[in-house]
Write a protein that holds these residues in place. Structure first.
Motif, PDB file in Angstrom:
ATOM      1  N   ILE A 179     -20.913  -2.788   1.424  1.00 35.63           N
ATOM      2  CA  ILE A 179     -21.947  -2.937   0.401  1.00 35.63           C
ATOM      3  C   ILE A 179     -22.580  -4.324   0.528  1.00 35.63           C
ATOM      4  O   ILE A 179     -21.881  -5.336   0.588  1.00 35.63           O
ATOM      5  N   ASN A 184     -26.741  -2.491  -2.404  1.00 39.29           N
ATOM      6  CA  ASN A 184     -27.109  -1.351  -1.572  1.00 39.29           C
ATOM      7  C   ASN A 184     -26.077  -1.135  -0.460  1.00 39.29           C
ATOM      8  O   ASN A 184     -25.517  -2.083   0.080  1.00 39.29           O
ATOM      9  N   ALA A 185     -25.841   0.123  -0.130  1.00 39.01           N
ATOM     10  CA  ALA A 185     -24.893   0.452   0.934  1.00 39.01           C
ATOM     11  C   ALA A 185     -25.523   0.166   2.300  1.00 39.01           C
ATOM     12  O   ALA A 185     -26.723   0.379   2.510  1.00 39.01           O
TER      13      ALA A 185
END
Length: 226
Positions: A179, A184-185
């Motif tokens: 992450i 956001n991934a």
């Protein structure tokens, strides 16, 4: 080159540093080092060497290594009393060419030459008959400041747009599985360079990581290979 292969090669370069105590170098740290190394290698390739005089297009090899980073774009902006100003693109990394398209009275869309100069010299050049902006002589000069391009007109003509060619920032490599700081991934994004340049970047990144974990011998080996 896929991010998975990049990380495998990076860890092989680190070998002794990436064992036992250093076996848990996280992917995000490796990605960060690769992306920093990519910018450093780009700048060296673009600038070239003073000793060998091999700038970005001085050899066919350099041209081939860097051509995918060259980006054409039309820049529009605002005409002021003595100059035209346009904001540089967000992905702008390095100057290559700016060609003004200008108009005066009934003569429209004329291409003129523009010379890159230092902002400190503008006051002198704008009074120099051989260098001053001139629609008749199809010449002017430009500067870069505050993330903007400034083309000097001395009020003699209007700039419609700029036909620009510049080096963009390389796309940041990433790998799926963690992450980011913004929440956001991460996703898989390839290292977009040719294999030989990618290997230079990997060696540079290994030197960065080795320096961070205080492995001077490994850092020296990787520095010597870049």
């Amino acid at each position: 080159m896929t991010p998975q292969l990049v990380l495998i090669k990076l860890r092989l370069r680190l070998n002794k540093s990436h064992s036992s105590d250093y076996d848990l170098i996280p992917d995000w740290k490796a990605v960060e080092a690769i992306n920093k190394a990519a910018i450093d290698v780009c700048r060296r390739l673009i600038n070239g060497s003073v000793k060998t005089q091999d700038g970005s297009e001085e050899t066919t090899m350099r041209t081939d290594d860097l051509q995918f980073l060259l980006k054409p774009k039309e820049l529009v902006g605002v005409n002021h009393k003595t100059f035209f100003e346009a904001k540089l693109p967000e992905d702008y990394l390095w100057y290559k060419r700016f060609t003004p398209i200008v108009s005066k009275a009934k003569c429209k869309n004329k291409t003129i030459d523009s010379l890159f100069v230092e902002e400190a010299n503008v006051g002198t050049l704008i009074k120099d008959w051989s260098m001053e902006p001139s629609f008749e002589w199809e010449q002017t000069f430009h500067t870069l400041l505050d993330n903007k391009l400034r083309v000097y007109t001395n009020g003699d003509f209007l700039v419609n747009k700029i036909d620009a060619v510049y080096y963009r920032y390389p796309k940041k490599m990433d790998i799926n599985g963690y992450i980011h700081e913004d929440g956001n991934a991460s996703v898989d994004i390839d290292l977009e360079f040719k294999e030989d340049v990618a290997n230079l970047i990997i060696s540079e990144a290994a030197g960065i990581i080795a320096g961070d974990i205080e492995s001077p011998n490994q850092k020296a080996i990787n520095d010597a290979s870049t």
